[in-house]
Design an enzyme around this catalytic site. Sequence first.
Site, PDB file in Angstrom:
ATOM      1  N   THR A  53       0.827  -1.205   0.000  1.00 31.15           N
ATOM      2  CA  THR A  53       0.000   0.000   0.000  1.00 31.15           C
ATOM      3  C   THR A  53       0.861   1.255   0.000  1.00 31.15           C
ATOM      4  O   THR A  53       0.582   2.215  -0.728  1.00 31.15           O
ATOM      5  CB  THR A  53      -0.924   0.012   1.233  1.00 31.15           C
ATOM      6  OG1 THR A  53      -1.609  -1.232   1.313  1.00 31.15           O
ATOM      7  CG2 THR A  53      -1.933   1.137   1.144  1.00 31.15           C
ATOM      8  N   THR A  54       1.925   1.258   0.799  1.00 33.00           N
ATOM      9  CA  THR A  54       2.813   2.417   0.865  1.00 33.00           C
ATOM     10  C   THR A  54       3.550   2.611  -0.447  1.00 33.00           C
ATOM     11  O   THR A  54       3.958   3.727  -0.779  1.00 33.00           O
ATOM     12  CB  THR A  54       3.813   2.256   2.020  1.00 33.00           C
ATOM     13  OG1 THR A  54       3.092   1.982   3.223  1.00 33.00           O
ATOM     14  CG2 THR A  54       4.644   3.512   2.221  1.00 33.00           C
ATOM     15  N   TYR A 116     -12.952  -4.358  -0.802  1.00 36.81           N
ATOM     16  CA  TYR A 116     -14.170  -3.796  -1.388  1.00 36.81           C
ATOM     17  C   TYR A 116     -15.278  -4.829  -1.588  1.00 36.81           C
ATOM     18  O   TYR A 116     -16.416  -4.613  -1.177  1.00 36.81           O
ATOM     19  CB  TYR A 116     -13.879  -3.076  -2.721  1.00 36.81           C
ATOM     20  CG  TYR A 116     -15.113  -2.407  -3.305  1.00 36.81           C
ATOM     21  CD1 TYR A 116     -15.679  -1.309  -2.682  1.00 36.81           C
ATOM     22  CD2 TYR A 116     -15.710  -2.906  -4.453  1.00 36.81           C
ATOM     23  CE1 TYR A 116     -16.820  -0.710  -3.199  1.00 36.81           C
ATOM     24  CE2 TYR A 116     -16.851  -2.320  -4.978  1.00 36.81           C
ATOM     25  CZ  TYR A 116     -17.408  -1.217  -4.348  1.00 36.81           C
ATOM     26  OH  TYR A 116     -18.537  -0.632  -4.857  1.00 36.81           O
ATOM     27  N   TYR A 142      -1.699 -10.441   4.727  1.00 35.31           N
ATOM     28  CA  TYR A 142      -1.780  -9.077   5.237  1.00 35.31           C
ATOM     29  C   TYR A 142      -3.206  -8.846   5.715  1.00 35.31           C
ATOM     30  O   TYR A 142      -4.147  -8.771   4.919  1.00 35.31           O
ATOM     31  CB  TYR A 142      -1.400  -8.087   4.140  1.00 35.31           C
ATOM     32  CG  TYR A 142      -1.268  -6.643   4.573  1.00 35.31           C
ATOM     33  CD1 TYR A 142      -1.282  -6.266   5.915  1.00 35.31           C
ATOM     34  CD2 TYR A 142      -1.109  -5.641   3.627  1.00 35.31           C
ATOM     35  CE1 TYR A 142      -1.145  -4.947   6.299  1.00 35.31           C
ATOM     36  CE2 TYR A 142      -0.981  -4.311   3.989  1.00 35.31           C
ATOM     37  CZ  TYR A 142      -1.000  -3.974   5.321  1.00 35.31           C
ATOM     38  OH  TYR A 142      -0.872  -2.654   5.694  1.00 35.31           O
ATOM     39  N   ARG A 147      -8.799  -1.146   6.183  1.00 37.30           N
ATOM     40  CA  ARG A 147      -8.700  -0.723   4.789  1.00 37.30           C
ATOM     41  C   ARG A 147      -9.507  -1.614   3.848  1.00 37.30           C
ATOM     42  O   ARG A 147     -10.064  -1.142   2.867  1.00 37.30           O
ATOM     43  CB  ARG A 147      -7.230  -0.718   4.315  1.00 37.30           C
ATOM     44  CG  ARG A 147      -6.403   0.433   4.853  1.00 37.30           C
ATOM     45  CD  ARG A 147      -5.028   0.416   4.218  1.00 37.30           C
ATOM     46  NE  ARG A 147      -4.163   1.461   4.737  1.00 37.30           N
ATOM     47  CZ  ARG A 147      -4.059   2.683   4.217  1.00 37.30           C
ATOM     48  NH1 ARG A 147      -4.771   3.008   3.155  1.00 37.30           N
ATOM     49  NH2 ARG A 147      -3.235   3.565   4.747  1.00 37.30           N
ATOM     50  N   LYS A 170       1.428 -10.186   8.189  1.00 33.32           N
ATOM     51  CA  LYS A 170       1.597  -8.779   8.552  1.00 33.32           C
ATOM     52  C   LYS A 170       0.282  -8.345   9.168  1.00 33.32           C
ATOM     53  O   LYS A 170      -0.751  -8.320   8.493  1.00 33.32           O
ATOM     54  CB  LYS A 170       1.942  -7.929   7.330  1.00 33.32           C
ATOM     55  CG  LYS A 170       2.102  -6.448   7.657  1.00 33.32           C
ATOM     56  CD  LYS A 170       2.330  -5.612   6.398  1.00 33.32           C
ATOM     57  CE  LYS A 170       2.420  -4.130   6.755  1.00 33.32           C
ATOM     58  NZ  LYS A 170       2.534  -3.268   5.547  1.00 33.32           N
ATOM     59  N   ILE A 210       7.211  -4.364   9.938  1.00 32.52           N
ATOM     60  CA  ILE A 210       7.222  -3.828   8.572  1.00 32.52           C
ATOM     61  C   ILE A 210       6.746  -2.397   8.698  1.00 32.52           C
ATOM     62  O   ILE A 210       5.558  -2.130   8.876  1.00 32.52           O
ATOM     63  CB  ILE A 210       6.335  -4.654   7.628  1.00 32.52           C
ATOM     64  CG1 ILE A 210       6.884  -6.090   7.538  1.00 32.52           C
ATOM     65  CG2 ILE A 210       6.303  -4.016   6.246  1.00 32.52           C
ATOM     66  CD1 ILE A 210       6.036  -7.028   6.714  1.00 32.52           C
TER      67      ILE A 210
END
Length: 300
Positions: A53-54, A116, A142, A147, A170, A210
């Site tokens: 994402t980052t 989503y 993850y 999110r 994560k 992380i």
Amino acid sequence: MSNADCTYRLPAPVGVAMVTPFHPDGSVDYDAAASLAKHLVDQGIDHLVLSGTTGESPTTHLDEKEQLIKSVRQAVGKDLYITAGAGSNDTEHSVRMARSAQAAGADGILLVTPYYSRPSQEGLYQHFAKVASETDLPVMLYDIPGRTGVAISDELMKRLAEIDNIVAVKDATGKVEVGARRIDETGLAFYSGDDGLNYSWLTQGAVGVISVVGHVAAPSYRKMVQLVENGDYQEALQLSLELEPLVKALMGGGQGAVMAKHALALQKVIPSDTLRLPLAPASEEDIAQLRAALESFGLL
């Protein structure tokens, strides 16, 4: 059986979810990415997550992700652990990204829960199992329901732990106590995905972090990991408390990719803080607060 005793290579403990540098015109700056990766390694990072994402993974494309891995691999050498994001809410798209990442030289795959569409727990299982079956690389799940809109349940985590090459998680759920129990129940290697909780995770059984803040504070997080490994919990806690203003400056607004790029550009580590929409630059006020935080830590 769980995969606690698996033979897959686990990600190293001091990780950064690396930003993807862009030229001012919005194209990927592979030279800047290679330079940033070398800088982070010099600062003490031993694990890079690319195209998470980052790294603005939703707005970078398959060929760009593949070239990014190749550029960073060439820059840092074969020994540094590279995890490549292959998350999507389209399972076949995730499969293509996983295959591409393996071919490009990644050491592992990061799979976020499909976002989503909010699939059922069975849908999540089939998604993760399908992608894991299509790569020889170890897989890190993850879990970030804030999110994605969907969380991995206890029962699903146990089922997924039975898949040989699913070896790590994560965790950005904010539920450290749940994670500690899951570590015990599954044998999976957990990594903190929340800089504000890095100390708590490390003391509750996580094997590493992380980080986003690690873009500018890598030595501090390497020290924190080492302190906890040595049982120096009080000193590690003090370090965590000292880092709080920096964590707030970068992560307080929830847009770590945006603030990390601004921080690196202020430090002149990357030449441009360009983002791809829908991410937009931070306000002048937020950047001023970020600058003040960096200056207070002697980082500017």
